[in-house]
Design a protein around this motif. Structure first.
Motif, short mmCIF file in Angstrom:
data_model
loop_
_atom_site.label_atom_id
_atom_site.label_comp_id
_atom_site.label_asym_id
_atom_site.label_seq_id
_atom_site.Cartn_x
_atom_site.Cartn_y
_atom_site.Cartn_z
N SER A 1 4.84 10.04 -6.51
CA SER A 1 5.91 10.41 -7.51
C SER A 1 5.46 11.15 -8.77
O SER A 1 5.81 11.84 -9.41
N VAL A 2 4.22 10.63 -9.22
CA VAL A 2 3.95 11.25 -10.57
C VAL A 2 2.87 12.59 -10.23
O VAL A 2 3.25 13.44 -10.71
N GLU A 3 2.50 12.69 -8.99
CA GLU A 3 1.72 13.91 -8.47
C GLU A 3 2.84 15.13 -8.17
O GLU A 3 2.17 16.16 -8.03
N ILE A 4 4.04 14.62 -8.11
CA ILE A 4 4.86 15.85 -7.64
C ILE A 4 4.87 16.81 -8.78
O ILE A 4 5.02 18.05 -8.66
N ARG B 1 11.76 21.51 -4.38
CA ARG B 1 12.62 21.11 -5.56
C ARG B 1 13.74 20.55 -4.77
O ARG B 1 14.86 20.62 -5.57
N LYS B 2 13.81 19.92 -3.71
CA LYS B 2 15.08 19.40 -3.21
C LYS B 2 15.20 17.93 -3.84
O LYS B 2 14.09 17.13 -3.95
N GLU B 3 16.45 17.65 -4.26
CA GLU B 3 16.66 16.36 -4.76
C GLU B 3 16.87 15.01 -3.74
O GLU B 3 17.07 15.59 -2.30
N GLY B 4 16.49 13.84 -4.13
CA GLY B 4 16.59 13.04 -3.08
C GLY B 4 15.47 12.63 -2.16
O GLY B 4 15.39 12.01 -1.36
N LEU C 1 4.97 11.19 6.08
CA LEU C 1 6.16 11.07 5.00
C LEU C 1 5.56 11.79 3.49
O LEU C 1 6.30 12.40 2.70
N ILE C 2 4.26 11.30 3.31
CA ILE C 2 3.89 11.66 2.10
C ILE C 2 3.69 13.23 2.23
O ILE C 2 3.93 13.99 0.86
N LEU C 3 3.14 13.86 3.22
CA LEU C 3 2.93 15.22 3.17
C LEU C 3 4.27 16.09 3.03
O LEU C 3 4.48 17.25 2.27
N VAL C 4 5.30 15.59 3.68
CA VAL C 4 6.60 16.19 3.66
C VAL C 4 7.24 16.07 2.39
O VAL C 4 7.83 16.83 1.70
N LEU C 5 7.01 14.68 1.57
CA LEU C 5 7.55 14.58 0.23
C LEU C 5 7.11 15.32 -0.59
O LEU C 5 7.87 16.15 -1.44
N HIS C 6 5.61 15.72 -0.69
CA HIS C 6 5.12 16.63 -1.51
C HIS C 6 5.64 18.04 -1.24
O HIS C 6 5.87 18.81 -2.01
N TYR C 7 5.77 18.60 -0.05
CA TYR C 7 6.38 19.89 0.29
C TYR C 7 8.03 20.17 -0.16
O TYR C 7 8.17 21.01 -0.88
N MET D 1 0.82 -1.18 0.06
CA MET D 1 -0.05 0.01 0.11
C MET D 1 0.75 1.18 0.06
O MET D 1 0.72 2.27 -0.73
N PHE D 2 1.97 1.03 0.83
CA PHE D 2 2.76 2.50 0.72
C PHE D 2 3.63 2.52 -0.41
O PHE D 2 3.83 3.73 -0.63
N ALA D 3 4.00 1.47 -0.88
CA ALA D 3 4.85 1.47 -2.38
C ALA D 3 3.90 2.03 -3.26
O ALA D 3 4.26 2.82 -3.90
N ASN D 4 2.62 1.67 -3.58
CA ASN D 4 1.95 1.94 -4.69
C ASN D 4 1.21 3.67 -4.38
O ASN D 4 1.34 4.34 -5.17
N TRP D 5 1.23 3.94 -2.90
CA TRP D 5 0.99 5.40 -2.76
C TRP D 5 2.21 6.25 -3.12
O TRP D 5 2.18 7.40 -3.61
N MET D 6 3.38 5.75 -2.86
CA MET D 6 4.60 6.50 -3.26
C MET D 6 4.71 6.69 -4.89
O MET D 6 5.25 7.52 -5.26
N LYS D 7 4.43 5.44 -5.54
CA LYS D 7 4.21 5.43 -6.86
C LYS D 7 3.57 6.73 -7.41
O LYS D 7 3.64 7.46 -8.31
N ARG D 8 1.98 6.67 -6.87
CA ARG D 8 1.21 7.78 -7.29
C ARG D 8 1.66 9.16 -6.97
O ARG D 8 1.77 10.11 -7.80
#
Length: 233
Positions: free
Chosen positions: A108-111, A187-190, A175-181, A99-106
């Motif tokens: 990464s596109v929504e970034i 625009r931080k790499e990594g 983690l998802i919220l911070v990733l979007h931010y 579930m987390f892997a799929n969430w991350m996959k989506r």
């Protein structure tokens, strides 16, 4: 005209109307991802779809109904991409990981394309109404599914018995919220890798450690085999 033909005509008309509405919602979803739900208007969609305002309005009746239709379509696609594929994984920690892997996959596109749940929360967090209710209900439905998967992993003995499922869900969602931010705004790499590392850290803290398996040296096994008169394994 036969009775069969009379029955067929409304059916075709209804099907065409449903297809037109689906096309409008699809266009509205793409537009909302870029400019937010508040940016949607009957006029903007009419221009985008090359339709009259009255033609678009006939399918929804109000701007709020259009916004809610977009929220529901987004949720349907989210479930199709994130939730349902994860159900193929074994109940327990494997499903939580899926579930987390799929969430991350989506994510990464929504970034690049934008997330309706996150942008919608910013737009409607302090605005009571049916659009906010639809957004919150969709997010809570997903959270309930994720929490249920965590609870099942706990029941399977793969997560610690004293685990607070709500806390684990909170940290995963964080983690998802911070990733979007970080990835979309700063625009931080990594950022994607840091989010994955964060998830691994959560599991390392919450999962039941695998039992240590004692490794018997081959020489010891040979000695044991000679003493019992059996051949070495």
């Amino acid at each position: 005209m036969s009775a069969t033909a009379l029955r067929a005509k409304p059916s075709k008309s209804l099907q065409k109307g449903q297809q037109t509405k689906a096309a409008i919602v699809d266009a509205a979803l793409g537009l909302a991802a870029q400019i937010g739900l508040e940016g949607l208007s009957i006029g903007a969609l009419a221009e985008l779809m090359q339709m009259s305002k009255s033609g678009v309005f006939a399918h929804f009746g109000s701007r709020e109904e259009l916004q809610i239709s977009v929220v529901r379509e987004y949720h349907t696609r989210f479930e199709d991409e994130v939730f349902y594929p994860a159900l193929k994984s074994t109940r327990g920690l494997a499903r939580v990981r899926a579930m987390f892997a799929n969430w991350m996959k989506r994510t990464s596109v929504e970034i690049d394309s934008g997330c309706i749940y996150i942008s919608g929360a910013v737009e409607f967090d302090d605005r009571p109404g049916i659009v906010r209710d639809a957004l919150a209900e969709s997010v809570m439905t997903w959270h309930s599914a994720m929490k249920r998967a965590i609870t099942q992993a706990k029941e399977e003995g793969e997560l610690k018995a004293d685990l607070d499922e709500s806390q684990m869900l909170f940290e995963i969602h964080g983690l998802i919220l911070v990733l979007h931010y970080e990835a979309r705004f700063l625009r931080k790499e990594g950022s994607l890798q840091r989010a994955m590392t964060g998830f691994d850290n959560i599991l390392a803290r919450c999962a039941v450690p695998a039992p240590d398996v004692a490794v018997v040296p081959k020489t010891a096994r040979k000695v044991s085999a000679k003493s019992t008169g059996k051949t070495g394994a």
